[in-house]
Write a protein that holds these residues in place. Structure first.
Motif, PDB file in Angstrom:
ATOM      1  N   GLU A 110       0.817  -1.212   0.000  1.00  0.00           N
ATOM      2  CA  GLU A 110       0.000   0.000   0.000  1.00  0.00           C
ATOM      3  C   GLU A 110       0.850   1.261   0.000  1.00  0.00           C
ATOM      4  OE1 GLU A 110      -2.824   0.021   3.128  1.00  0.00           O
ATOM      5  OE2 GLU A 110      -3.881  -1.789   2.445  1.00  0.00           O
ATOM      6  N   ALA A 111       1.998   1.203   0.647  1.00  0.00           N
ATOM      7  CA  ALA A 111       2.843   2.392   0.760  1.00  0.00           C
ATOM      8  C   ALA A 111       3.339   2.873  -0.598  1.00  0.00           C
ATOM      9  CB  ALA A 111       4.025   2.105   1.679  1.00  0.00           C
ATOM     10  N   THR A 112       3.640   1.927  -1.486  1.00  0.00           N
ATOM     11  CA  THR A 112       4.163   2.299  -2.806  1.00  0.00           C
ATOM     12  C   THR A 112       3.109   2.201  -3.902  1.00  0.00           C
ATOM     13  OG1 THR A 112       4.889   0.030  -3.266  1.00  0.00           O
ATOM     14  CG2 THR A 112       6.458   1.491  -2.152  1.00  0.00           C
ATOM     15  N   GLY A 113       1.942   1.667  -3.560  1.00  0.00           N
ATOM     16  CA  GLY A 113       0.897   1.517  -4.562  1.00  0.00           C
ATOM     17  C   GLY A 113       1.026   0.261  -5.405  1.00  0.00           C
ATOM     18  N   GLN A 114       1.921  -0.644  -5.014  1.00  0.00           N
ATOM     19  CA  GLN A 114       2.078  -1.887  -5.766  1.00  0.00           C
ATOM     20  C   GLN A 114       0.852  -2.774  -5.556  1.00  0.00           C
ATOM     21  OE1 GLN A 114       4.124  -5.343  -4.240  1.00  0.00           O
ATOM     22  NE2 GLN A 114       5.613  -5.242  -5.911  1.00  0.00           N
ATOM     23  N   LEU A 115       0.250  -3.239  -6.639  1.00  0.00           N
ATOM     24  CA  LEU A 115      -0.898  -4.132  -6.557  1.00  0.00           C
ATOM     25  C   LEU A 115      -0.431  -5.572  -6.387  1.00  0.00           C
ATOM     26  CD1 LEU A 115      -3.176  -2.676  -9.395  1.00  0.00           C
ATOM     27  CD2 LEU A 115      -3.215  -2.151  -6.952  1.00  0.00           C
ATOM     28  N   ALA A 116      -1.184  -6.349  -5.639  1.00  0.00           N
ATOM     29  CA  ALA A 116      -0.823  -7.747  -5.405  1.00  0.00           C
ATOM     30  C   ALA A 116      -1.260  -8.625  -6.565  1.00  0.00           C
ATOM     31  CB  ALA A 116      -1.472  -8.241  -4.111  1.00  0.00           C
ATOM     32  N   GLY A 117      -0.421  -9.611  -6.890  1.00  0.00           N
ATOM     33  CA  GLY A 117      -0.818 -10.651  -7.827  1.00  0.00           C
ATOM     34  C   GLY A 117      -0.270 -10.568  -9.226  1.00  0.00           C
ATOM     35  N   GLN A 118       0.419  -9.499  -9.586  1.00  0.00           N
ATOM     36  CA  GLN A 118       0.899  -9.391 -10.965  1.00  0.00           C
ATOM     37  C   GLN A 118       2.125 -10.270 -11.182  1.00  0.00           C
ATOM     38  OE1 GLN A 118       1.962  -5.437 -12.335  1.00  0.00           O
ATOM     39  NE2 GLN A 118       1.796  -6.038 -14.479  1.00  0.00           N
ATOM     40  N   LEU A 119       2.162 -10.963 -12.320  1.00  0.00           N
ATOM     41  CA  LEU A 119       3.294 -11.818 -12.673  1.00  0.00           C
ATOM     42  C   LEU A 119       4.347 -10.969 -13.378  1.00  0.00           C
ATOM     43  CD1 LEU A 119       4.206 -14.844 -12.639  1.00  0.00           C
ATOM     44  CD2 LEU A 119       3.368 -14.974 -14.996  1.00  0.00           C
ATOM     45  N   LYS A 120       5.575 -10.957 -12.823  1.00  0.00           N
ATOM     46  CA  LYS A 120       6.625 -10.098 -13.354  1.00  0.00           C
ATOM     47  C   LYS A 120       7.954 -10.853 -13.366  1.00  0.00           C
ATOM     48  CE  LYS A 120       6.146  -5.717 -12.797  1.00  0.00           C
ATOM     49  NZ  LYS A 120       6.203  -4.317 -12.289  1.00  0.00           N
ATOM     50  N   PHE A 121       9.001 -10.204 -13.876  1.00  0.00           N
ATOM     51  CA  PHE A 121      10.328 -10.818 -13.862  1.00  0.00           C
ATOM     52  C   PHE A 121      11.392  -9.772 -13.575  1.00  0.00           C
ATOM     53  CE2 PHE A 121       9.486  -9.678 -18.287  1.00  0.00           C
ATOM     54  CZ  PHE A 121      10.683  -9.149 -18.758  1.00  0.00           C
ATOM     55  N   THR A 122      12.523 -10.238 -13.057  1.00  0.00           N
ATOM     56  CA  THR A 122      13.609  -9.336 -12.687  1.00  0.00           C
ATOM     57  C   THR A 122      14.400  -8.897 -13.912  1.00  0.00           C
ATOM     58  OG1 THR A 122      15.107 -11.206 -12.308  1.00  0.00           O
ATOM     59  CG2 THR A 122      13.859 -10.389 -10.408  1.00  0.00           C
TER      60      THR A 122
END
Length: 203
Positions: A110-122
């Motif tokens: 919540e602090a950064t606004g990142q939504l939960a559940g998205q599939l990503k890569f480094t």
């Protein structure tokens, strides 16, 4: 006598089955979405802009002006290939860049606004993520079905201009406002031949 024993051992070793992909070496596969009577049915799951989409092309990079230039001649440039070892619970991209690239699901912040559940890569050469990350929980189950935390996936429209669907883990999406119009789908594992070249890196 010793020669007879050696012959018997050699014959036994020859009869043993070769290790299956995914047990001692990563299973290399691509992802295909299954959702009948929908725009994502049979769509490929592609790496693009450090996330995954259906309906967007795979994006790769190879530094042709460096020591890796010879690898660029044969590197995969148009297909997203994953690597998975049975029982480990983690997922990577099949690349030749030193250090590799890991796949993760956003935990949400919540602090950064990142939504939960998205599939990503480094990114290549970095373990940095867009926020709290979940690396463990991936599995291949019956009928070549790929899941996260025992659940399937959602494909959510990126915008109103038909520019693809983002990939989200159904187990983590509730309450994360991934977007309207999301479609649940089954991720089918499509095993690839070992001769299929890897990308240098995905971007």
């Amino acid at each position: 006598m010793k020669s007879a024993i050696a012959f018997a051992l050699a014959a036994t070793a020859a009869a043993l089955p070769a290790p299956q992909a995914g047990t001692s070496e990563p299973l290399r596969f691509s992802g295909m979405a299954l959702r009948s009577a929908s725009p994502i049915h049979f769509g490929s799951i592609n790496a693009n802009s450090q996330a995954f989409y259906i309906g967007k092309n795979t994006t790769t990079h190879c530094p042709e002006d460096s020591a890796a230039s010879s690898a660029c001649e044969t590197a995969n440039t148009n297909q997203t290939i994953f690597g998975y070892l049975n029982g480990q619970g983690t997922l990577s991209l099949s690349t030749t860049v030193p250090g590799g690239q890991q796949v993760y699901v956003t935990e949400g912040d919540e602090a950064t606004g990142q939504l939960a559940g998205q599939l990503k890569f480094t990114q290549a050469h970095s373990a940095a993520t867009s926020g709290p990350a979940l690396y463990d929980g991936f599995s291949i189950v019956y009928d070549a079905r790929f899941q996260f935390e025992g659940n399937d996936w959602l494909a959510c429209p990126v915008d109103d201009f038909n520019s693809g669907y983002g990939i989200w883990a159904a187990s983590r999406v509730e309450g994360s406002n991934a977007g309207e119009g999301c479609l649940g789908f089954t991720w089918r594992v499509v095993q690839l031949d070992d001769s299929t070249p890897s990308a240098w890196q995905y971007v």
